[in-house]
Structure formats: structure tokens, C-alpha cells
Scaffold this active site. Structure first.
Site, PDB file in Angstrom:
ATOM      1  N   ILE A   1      -7.027   7.690   0.869  1.00 48.02           N
ATOM      2  CA  ILE A   1      -6.988   6.278   0.467  1.00 48.02           C
ATOM      3  C   ILE A   1      -7.724   5.555   1.594  1.00 48.02           C
ATOM      4  CG2 ILE A   1      -4.670   6.022   1.519  1.00 48.02           C
ATOM      5  CD1 ILE A   1      -4.038   3.837  -0.514  1.00 48.02           C
ATOM      6  N   SER A   2      -8.684   4.710   1.261  1.00 49.81           N
ATOM      7  CA  SER A   2      -9.514   4.067   2.295  1.00 49.81           C
ATOM      8  C   SER A   2      -8.701   3.051   3.102  1.00 49.81           C
ATOM      9  CB  SER A   2     -10.689   3.344   1.642  1.00 49.81           C
ATOM     10  OG  SER A   2     -11.417   4.238   0.844  1.00 49.81           O
ATOM     11  N   GLN A   3      -9.277   2.614   4.249  1.00 50.20           N
ATOM     12  CA  GLN A   3      -8.549   1.618   5.026  1.00 50.20           C
ATOM     13  C   GLN A   3      -8.558   0.295   4.254  1.00 50.20           C
ATOM     14  OE1 GLN A   3     -11.450   2.925   5.987  1.00 50.20           O
ATOM     15  NE2 GLN A   3     -12.477   1.717   7.532  1.00 50.20           N
TER      16      GLN A   3
ATOM     17  N   ARG B   1       0.817  -1.218   0.000  1.00 50.03           N
ATOM     18  CA  ARG B   1       0.000   0.000   0.000  1.00 50.03           C
ATOM     19  C   ARG B   1       0.851   1.270   0.000  1.00 50.03           C
ATOM     20  NH1 ARG B   1      -3.154   2.354   4.802  1.00 50.03           N
ATOM     21  NH2 ARG B   1      -5.082   3.266   3.989  1.00 50.03           N
TER      22      ARG B   1
END
Ligand code: SAM
Length: 196
Positions: free
Chosen positions: A40-42, A14
Site C-alpha cells: 500500500i503506497s505512502q 488507513r
């Protein structure tokens, strides 16, 4: 792709999708800023949404909200083709560069208002929306193949229901709540005002 979504997700670094100080926190299961007021999402949520969309090797998938390109990678690794729309040009350019360097050749990028979908290439087998709308945009339902599915967060700016929307062979639409989530706003014609 010869591995499972979970395996690919575990291997996907990531930190490659974050190019600011937050890179150091890439391993945390948290949303992180990517600039321009966006996140940026989890990762666990991205995984859950990908599993629910269930990308297949013959699928053409529309994604609204390219952001960093992290979700795009998870989709493109399993789908035939991904069409991804982002309204912020700089984010789209960076995502295109990253995903290109990673070797993806099955992604098309558009800069513009994704609340309108991307009608030129539709209808799509699946649609992934990664920004929150007040209601499901009709345009997106129109661009979904009968038998197709869409994931979309719907609600108020501070809290939404993550919906799994299905369009059956007769064109009827049903939806089911998967969980409660907090996404940044989908701006645009069928989203929230771009000025607010
Ligand atoms: N899925 C992305 C990732 O993995 O990094 C995160 C997406 S972020 C939560 C939501 C994105 O949707 C932002 O980049 C935002 O600019 C974009 N967005 C908001 N409204 C949009 C619209 N109408 N059309 C296209 N993109 C939009």
C-alpha cells in the site's frame, strides 16, 4: 461527497486497508506490505496522485492495481464510477469486501492484466495506474477520452518518474513529470514479465 479530498483523506482510516502486523504502523507516511509481495503506497503520495487526477462527480475512472483498495476509496468517494483492475485475485477479493463494507456501490472490480486496461467500459475520463511500467501502454492511451488525464509511474523497476499524461481533444498526448517515485512493477502484456 461534500468535503474536500484533503478532508476525506484525513478522515479515511488507513488501518482498515491492512490486515497483517503492519496495521500497527498504518499512521506512518510509509509504504507498507499488504502480502503477495505488494504494498500500500505512502498516504501522502496517494493524496498527491488523487489531487493531480482531480476526480469529479461525473468522472468514470479506470484504476490499474487495486491493491488494498485505499486509493480506490479516495477515487470512488469523488467520482461517478471507478473500474478497478488487479491481477492478484486474493487482493481484489479483500478490497471488494472492505470497500463493500464501507458502503461503496460505484466500484466495479476485475481480476486480470490491467496493462490491457478494461476496454469493455472505456473510454474513461481518467486513468490512475498504481504500478510501474517501462513505457506508457498504448492500450491505456487508447482507452482515455480526448480531454482526459492519466497518472502513471514510468521507468525502471527501482525508480520511476510519476507522469501526468494528458490527451487533448485532437487526440494528441503530452506528459509532464510530477516527481520521482518507487512503485512495484506493473506485470503483464504491456508491463514487466510476470515471471521476472
Ligand atoms: N493503490 C494500491 C493501494 O492503495 O493499496 C496499491 C497498489 S500496489 C503499489 C500495485 C498493485 O498493482 C499491486 O496490487 C499489484 O498486484 C498490481 N498490479 C501489478 N501489475 C498489474 C497488472 N498488470 N494488472 C493489474 N494489477 C497489477
Amino acid at each position: 461527497m461534500h468535503c474536500s479530498i484533503e478532508e476525506y483523506y484525513r478522515r479515511l482510516d488507513r488501518s482498515l486497508f491492512i490486515d497483517n502486523i503492519n496495521k500497527n504502523w498504518a499512521d506512518l507516511d510509509r509504504p507498507l506490505p499488504i502480502g503477495f509481495g505488494q504494498t500500500i503506497s505512502q498516504p501522502s503520495l496517494v493524496l498527491a496522485m488523487t489531487r493531480q487526477l482531480n476526480p469529479q462527480s461525473h468522472d468514470r475512472i479506470l484504476e490499474i492495481g487495486t491493491g488494498s483498495g485505499y486509493q480506490t476509496a479516495l477515487l470512488a468517494a469523488f467520482a461517478q464510477e471507478v473500474f478497478t483492475v488487479e491481477r492478484i485475485a486474493e487482493l481484489s477479493h479483500k478490497a471488494r469486501q472492505r470497500l463493500g463494507q464501507m458502503g461503496f456501490e460505484n466500484i466495479r472490480y476485475k481480476i486480470g492484466d490491467g496493462s490491457l486496461g478494461w476496454p469493455e467500459f472505456g473510454p474513461y475520463d481518467k486513468i490512475m495506474v498504481t504500478a510501474a511500467a517501462a513505457a506508457i501502454p498504448d492500450e491505456l492511451v487508447r482507452q482515455l477520452e480526448p480531454g482526459g488525464r492519466m497518472i502513471i509511474p514510468v521507468g525502471s523497476p527501482g525508480m520511476q518518474e510519476l507522469l501526468l499524461v494528458k490527451r487533448n481533444r485532437r487526440g494528441q498526448v503530452t506528459s509532464r513529470i510530477l516527481e520521482h517515485v518507487v512503485f512495484v512493477e506493473l506485470k503483464g502484456r504491456y508491463g514487466w514479465s510476470a515471471d521476472g
